[in-house]
Scaffold this motif. Sequence first.
Motif, PDB file in Angstrom:
ATOM      1  N   THR A 106       0.792  -1.323   0.011  1.00 22.46           N
ATOM      2  CA  THR A 106      -0.688   0.001  -0.129  1.00 22.46           C
ATOM      3  C   THR A 106       1.084   1.495   0.081  1.00 22.46           C
ATOM      4  O   THR A 106       0.223   2.221   0.337  1.00 22.46           O
ATOM      5  CB  THR A 106      -1.148   0.088   1.465  1.00 22.46           C
ATOM      6  OG1 THR A 106       0.023  -0.222   2.421  1.00 22.46           O
ATOM      7  CG2 THR A 106      -1.977  -1.169   1.062  1.00 22.46           C
ATOM      8  N   GLY A 107       2.101   1.441  -0.081  1.00 26.08           N
ATOM      9  CA  GLY A 107       3.228   1.949   0.296  1.00 26.08           C
ATOM     10  C   GLY A 107       3.248   2.995   1.198  1.00 26.08           C
ATOM     11  O   GLY A 107       2.646   2.956   2.100  1.00 26.08           O
ATOM     12  N   THR A 108       4.166   3.409   1.235  1.00 23.65           N
ATOM     13  CA  THR A 108       4.855   4.312   2.714  1.00 23.65           C
ATOM     14  C   THR A 108       5.008   5.356   1.966  1.00 23.65           C
ATOM     15  O   THR A 108       6.702   5.909   1.450  1.00 23.65           O
ATOM     16  CB  THR A 108       6.063   3.563   3.641  1.00 23.65           C
ATOM     17  OG1 THR A 108       5.673   2.247   4.082  1.00 23.65           O
ATOM     18  CG2 THR A 108       5.804   4.751   4.257  1.00 23.65           C
ATOM     19  N   LEU A 109       5.007   7.332   2.587  1.00 27.12           N
ATOM     20  CA  LEU A 109       5.245   7.666   2.547  1.00 27.12           C
ATOM     21  C   LEU A 109       6.202   8.745   3.100  1.00 27.12           C
ATOM     22  O   LEU A 109       6.088   8.743   4.676  1.00 27.12           O
ATOM     23  CB  LEU A 109       3.858   9.458   2.961  1.00 27.12           C
ATOM     24  CG  LEU A 109       4.612  10.707   2.443  1.00 27.12           C
ATOM     25  CD1 LEU A 109       4.890  10.388   0.892  1.00 27.12           C
ATOM     26  CD2 LEU A 109       3.343  11.361   2.484  1.00 27.12           C
ATOM     27  N   LEU A 110       7.616   8.587   2.313  1.00 27.13           N
ATOM     28  CA  LEU A 110       8.398   9.021   3.702  1.00 27.13           C
ATOM     29  C   LEU A 110       8.575  10.967   3.344  1.00 27.13           C
ATOM     30  O   LEU A 110       9.096  10.997   1.810  1.00 27.13           O
ATOM     31  CB  LEU A 110       9.826   8.370   2.651  1.00 27.13           C
ATOM     32  CG  LEU A 110      11.568   9.042   3.427  1.00 27.13           C
ATOM     33  CD1 LEU A 110      10.915   8.592   4.664  1.00 27.13           C
ATOM     34  CD2 LEU A 110      12.045   7.892   2.576  1.00 27.13           C
ATOM     35  N   ALA A 111       9.009  11.071   4.850  1.00 27.22           N
ATOM     36  CA  ALA A 111       9.657  13.064   3.924  1.00 27.22           C
ATOM     37  C   ALA A 111      10.755  13.030   4.637  1.00 27.22           C
ATOM     38  O   ALA A 111      10.731  12.367   6.094  1.00 27.22           O
ATOM     39  CB  ALA A 111       8.253  13.659   4.955  1.00 27.22           C
TER      40      ALA A 111
END
Lengths: 113, 111
Positions: free
Chosen positions: B103-108
Amino acid sequence: NAGVTQTPKFQVLKTGQSMTLQCAQDMNHEYMSWYRQDPGMGLRLIHYSVGAGITDQGEVPNGYNVSRSTTEDFPLRLLSAAPSQTSVYFCASSLTGDNYGYTFGSGTRLTVV
Amino acid sequence: DQQVKQNSPSLSVQEGRISILNCDYTNSMFDYFLWYKKYPAEGPTFLISISSIKDKNEDGRFTVFLNKSAKHLSLHIVPSQPGDSAVYFCAASGATNKLIFGTGTLLAVQP
């Protein structure tokens, strides 16, 4: 070398209309796939093909048809669009499947009203 | 039935530190694993992969670790850079060659 080309980039359909999302690649890749991306759902496989004349279903195939008459093209058909098919659609191709990774197109944003 | 899971929707790290993105899978028939990176309004791009016969693969700042017994893989980015800010997807495939994504991981990465 264009890579994977998807057309159109944006489309608005009315419920019940049909349309074809186009995908073409110029890398002589045997493997091609269609994905849809929805918030919180990641990328889900719709249909895929391992060569001309060969297609198979993915995780969410209902409401979509595909055919693969040439190595280069892999169109995705929506027979009767529904609001649930509002999504961003990505086409991808690969030389030999997973080992070299898939090359993705830039996507088609589809809205069904 | 989600065969590939990324349980962290987002991750925030400081520039220069290590980013660790995690992925779990349920299908023991998967034998190839990949990581993709995605910027907004673009298609995903292939980042790094690993075969099930290995437990580690390294490419510059990116390293993927595979723990088959735990059905777990992770992506390490060292050092993290602001340009690494994107959504990261893990993916897996087996004999059918179907590539299944998480489902994805948003990396900041914060400067």
